[in-house]
Design a protein around this motif. Structure first.
Motif, PDB file in Angstrom:
ATOM      1  N   TYR A 180       0.671  -1.166   0.047  1.00 48.23           N
ATOM      2  CA  TYR A 180      -0.141   0.075   0.045  1.00 48.23           C
ATOM      3  C   TYR A 180       1.173   1.030   0.015  1.00 48.23           C
ATOM      4  CZ  TYR A 180      -3.937  -3.242   1.342  1.00 48.23           C
ATOM      5  OH  TYR A 180      -4.821  -4.312   1.350  1.00 48.23           O
ATOM      6  N   GLN A 181       0.496   1.970  -0.831  1.00 46.66           N
ATOM      7  CA  GLN A 181       1.424   3.410  -1.045  1.00 46.66           C
ATOM      8  C   GLN A 181       1.090   4.223   0.182  1.00 46.66           C
ATOM      9  OE1 GLN A 181      -0.025   6.235  -4.042  1.00 46.66           O
ATOM     10  NE2 GLN A 181       1.798   7.490  -3.972  1.00 46.66           N
ATOM     11  N   ASP A 182       2.345   4.579   0.790  1.00 47.27           N
ATOM     12  CA  ASP A 182       2.245   5.601   1.862  1.00 47.27           C
ATOM     13  C   ASP A 182       1.545   6.732   1.663  1.00 47.27           C
ATOM     14  OD1 ASP A 182       3.749   3.640   3.718  1.00 47.27           O
ATOM     15  OD2 ASP A 182       5.610   4.750   3.337  1.00 47.27           O
ATOM     16  N   GLY A 183       0.717   7.403   2.813  1.00 46.98           N
ATOM     17  CA  GLY A 183       0.149   8.494   2.442  1.00 46.98           C
ATOM     18  C   GLY A 183      -1.207   8.352   1.902  1.00 46.98           C
TER      19      GLY A 183
ATOM     20  N   GLY B 159      -2.591   5.147   0.826  1.00 45.14           N
ATOM     21  CA  GLY B 159      -3.058   3.833   1.031  1.00 45.14           C
ATOM     22  C   GLY B 159      -3.760   3.126   0.062  1.00 45.14           C
ATOM     23  N   ARG B 160      -3.462   3.643  -1.238  1.00 45.20           N
ATOM     24  CA  ARG B 160      -3.662   3.018  -2.608  1.00 45.20           C
ATOM     25  C   ARG B 160      -2.731   1.710  -2.640  1.00 45.20           C
ATOM     26  NH1 ARG B 160      -0.955   5.626  -8.093  1.00 45.20           N
ATOM     27  NH2 ARG B 160      -1.427   3.812  -9.454  1.00 45.20           N
ATOM     28  N   PRO B 161      -3.616   0.491  -3.241  1.00 47.13           N
ATOM     29  CA  PRO B 161      -2.916  -0.757  -3.322  1.00 47.13           C
ATOM     30  C   PRO B 161      -2.080  -0.736  -4.512  1.00 47.13           C
ATOM     31  CG  PRO B 161      -5.168  -0.968  -3.629  1.00 47.13           C
ATOM     32  CD  PRO B 161      -4.900   0.405  -3.069  1.00 47.13           C
ATOM     33  N   ILE B 162      -1.095  -1.296  -4.500  1.00 45.07           N
ATOM     34  CA  ILE B 162       0.159  -1.364  -5.644  1.00 45.07           C
ATOM     35  C   ILE B 162       0.315  -2.591  -5.784  1.00 45.07           C
ATOM     36  CG2 ILE B 162       2.417  -0.669  -6.531  1.00 45.07           C
ATOM     37  CD1 ILE B 162       2.297   1.646  -4.645  1.00 45.07           C
ATOM     38  N   PRO B 163       0.021  -3.333  -7.059  1.00 41.60           N
ATOM     39  CA  PRO B 163       0.203  -4.835  -7.563  1.00 41.60           C
ATOM     40  C   PRO B 163       1.653  -4.992  -7.578  1.00 41.60           C
ATOM     41  CG  PRO B 163      -1.420  -3.767  -9.031  1.00 41.60           C
ATOM     42  CD  PRO B 163      -0.856  -2.749  -8.059  1.00 41.60           C
ATOM     43  N   VAL B 164       2.171  -5.924  -6.953  1.00 42.13           N
ATOM     44  CA  VAL B 164       3.470  -6.427  -7.202  1.00 42.13           C
ATOM     45  C   VAL B 164       3.482  -8.114  -7.404  1.00 42.13           C
ATOM     46  CG1 VAL B 164       5.673  -6.641  -6.061  1.00 42.13           C
ATOM     47  CG2 VAL B 164       4.365  -4.828  -5.438  1.00 42.13           C
ATOM     48  N   GLY B 165       3.885  -8.400  -8.702  1.00 43.91           N
ATOM     49  CA  GLY B 165       4.099  -9.760  -9.250  1.00 43.91           C
ATOM     50  C   GLY B 165       4.840 -10.727  -8.311  1.00 43.91           C
ATOM     51  N   GLY B 166       4.881 -12.019  -8.408  1.00 44.26           N
ATOM     52  CA  GLY B 166       5.554 -12.863  -7.671  1.00 44.26           C
ATOM     53  C   GLY B 166       4.790 -13.752  -6.688  1.00 44.26           C
ATOM     54  N   GLY B 167       5.644 -14.703  -5.985  1.00 42.44           N
ATOM     55  CA  GLY B 167       4.925 -15.338  -5.023  1.00 42.44           C
ATOM     56  C   GLY B 167       4.705 -14.888  -3.678  1.00 42.44           C
ATOM     57  N   ALA B 168       5.628 -13.690  -3.459  1.00 43.82           N
ATOM     58  CA  ALA B 168       5.607 -12.965  -2.078  1.00 43.82           C
ATOM     59  C   ALA B 168       6.168 -11.663  -2.467  1.00 43.82           C
ATOM     60  CB  ALA B 168       6.456 -13.733  -1.100  1.00 43.82           C
ATOM     61  N   ILE B 169       5.544 -10.591  -1.275  1.00 41.85           N
ATOM     62  CA  ILE B 169       5.851  -9.335  -1.797  1.00 41.85           C
ATOM     63  C   ILE B 169       6.653  -9.037  -0.412  1.00 41.85           C
ATOM     64  CG2 ILE B 169       5.126  -6.707  -1.951  1.00 41.85           C
ATOM     65  CD1 ILE B 169       2.491  -8.033  -2.676  1.00 41.85           C
ATOM     66  N   LEU B 170       8.062  -8.313  -0.606  1.00 45.58           N
ATOM     67  CA  LEU B 170       8.864  -7.873   0.227  1.00 45.58           C
ATOM     68  C   LEU B 170       8.757  -6.229   0.356  1.00 45.58           C
ATOM     69  CD1 LEU B 170      10.788  -8.864   2.449  1.00 45.58           C
ATOM     70  CD2 LEU B 170      12.663  -8.608   0.734  1.00 45.58           C
ATOM     71  N   GLU B 171       8.072  -5.712   1.114  1.00 42.77           N
ATOM     72  CA  GLU B 171       8.121  -4.003   1.569  1.00 42.77           C
ATOM     73  C   GLU B 171       9.544  -3.699   1.841  1.00 42.77           C
ATOM     74  OE1 GLU B 171       5.201  -0.603   2.862  1.00 42.77           O
ATOM     75  OE2 GLU B 171       5.502  -2.484   4.125  1.00 42.77           O
ATOM     76  N   VAL B 172      10.269  -2.747   1.067  1.00 45.07           N
ATOM     77  CA  VAL B 172      11.341  -2.260   1.431  1.00 45.07           C
ATOM     78  C   VAL B 172      11.273  -0.674   1.736  1.00 45.07           C
ATOM     79  CG1 VAL B 172      13.760  -1.978   0.910  1.00 45.07           C
ATOM     80  CG2 VAL B 172      12.674  -4.030   0.255  1.00 45.07           C
ATOM     81  N   ARG B 173      11.303  -0.097   2.862  1.00 46.76           N
ATOM     82  CA  ARG B 173      11.114   1.170   3.190  1.00 46.76           C
ATOM     83  C   ARG B 173      12.657   1.727   3.943  1.00 46.76           C
ATOM     84  NH1 ARG B 173       5.941   2.733   4.563  1.00 46.76           N
ATOM     85  NH2 ARG B 173       6.797   3.807   6.615  1.00 46.76           N
ATOM     86  N   VAL B 174      13.057   2.910   3.345  1.00 50.07           N
ATOM     87  CA  VAL B 174      14.169   3.369   3.521  1.00 50.07           C
ATOM     88  C   VAL B 174      13.972   4.798   4.162  1.00 50.07           C
ATOM     89  CG1 VAL B 174      14.925   4.225   1.211  1.00 50.07           C
ATOM     90  CG2 VAL B 174      16.729   4.084   2.970  1.00 50.07           C
ATOM     91  N   ASP B 175      14.397   5.052   5.392  1.00 49.41           N
ATOM     92  CA  ASP B 175      14.305   6.505   6.081  1.00 49.41           C
ATOM     93  C   ASP B 175      14.946   7.597   5.406  1.00 49.41           C
ATOM     94  OD1 ASP B 175      12.496   5.170   7.515  1.00 49.41           O
ATOM     95  OD2 ASP B 175      13.553   4.884   9.126  1.00 49.41           O
ATOM     96  N   ALA B 176      14.690   7.815   4.163  1.00 51.17           N
ATOM     97  CA  ALA B 176      15.435   8.853   3.356  1.00 51.17           C
ATOM     98  C   ALA B 176      14.438   9.219   2.326  1.00 51.17           C
ATOM     99  CB  ALA B 176      16.794   8.215   2.750  1.00 51.17           C
ATOM    100  N   PRO B 177      14.595  10.686   2.083  1.00 47.66           N
ATOM    101  CA  PRO B 177      13.559  11.054   0.729  1.00 47.66           C
ATOM    102  C   PRO B 177      14.206  10.639  -0.168  1.00 47.66           C
ATOM    103  CG  PRO B 177      14.943  12.682   1.834  1.00 47.66           C
ATOM    104  CD  PRO B 177      15.351  11.574   2.656  1.00 47.66           C
TER     105      PRO B 177
END
Length: 190
Positions: free
Chosen positions: A95-98, A100-118
């Motif tokens: 889900y997109q921050d801010g 909440g829009r869902p973002i489709p990601v292909g594959g058998g699993a989704i790894l969300e990667v968030r880096v605390d940098a703009p």
């Protein structure tokens, strides 16, 4: 004439048996190329977090293939390793921050990667990373990867930049903080 044939046969058998008893010696170069790769273990698949932040902006994302894992690298020039915060973990849906829009990601699993940098210059607001929300990451080609299947840009909101990494299955991963880079390695197998 018969004695010569017998002696020739005995000599041939002796040479053949002697050659078969000689120890085999492998060529060193061939041994080095065929050596089995030992992969690291113990990474796990639970979420990983490090609390810190930087104003140094995200400028690029790249990937690499290794014998034991696929690598995802986020370039944050000017960020020291101790100021590079992150949150990486498996999610059911990105889900997109801010918004909440869902973002489709292909594959058998989704790894969300968030880096605390703009992904923008904090003084001017100008974008520093060319990604477009919900689109594959620019310049990243996953052809031939064993684990990675898809990438998506989640955007940058309030100093945090978000990515979705589609992987083959829920596999173990590790996160490395380095000066100027955040590295996520996802193993090919358990």
């Amino acid at each position: 004439m018969r004695s010569r044939t017998v002696w020739a046969t005995i000599a041939l058998v002796t040479v053949t048996l002697g050659a078969s008893m000689a120890p085999a010696v492998a060529a060193p170069a061939a041994t080095a190329r065929t050596a089995a790769v030992v992969c690291p273990t113990g990474w796990g698949s639970l979420g990983k977090t490090y609390l810190a932040s930087t104003t140094a902006p995200v400028t690029n994302v790249r990937t690499g293939r290794h014998d034991c894992y696929d690598r995802f690298v986020i370039d944050v020039p000017g960020a020291s390793a101790d100021r590079l915060g992150f949150s990486v973990g498996y999610v059911d849906q990105l889900y997109q921050d801010g918004s909440g829009r869902p973002i489709p990601v292909g594959g058998g699993a989704i790894l969300e990667v968030r880096v605390d940098a703009p992904a923008y210059n904090v003084d001017t607001g100008a974008s520093t990373y060319p990604g477009r929300v919900a689109q594959p990451l620019p310049g990243v080609d996953l052809t031939g990867y064993r684990t990675f299947r898809d990438t998506r840009y989640g955007g940058s909101f309030e100093g945090v930049t978000q990515f979705g990494l589609g992987v083959r299955a829920r596999l173990p991963f590790r996160v490395l903080r380095q000066a100027d880079h955040l590295v996520v390695d996802v193993a090919h197998t358990w």
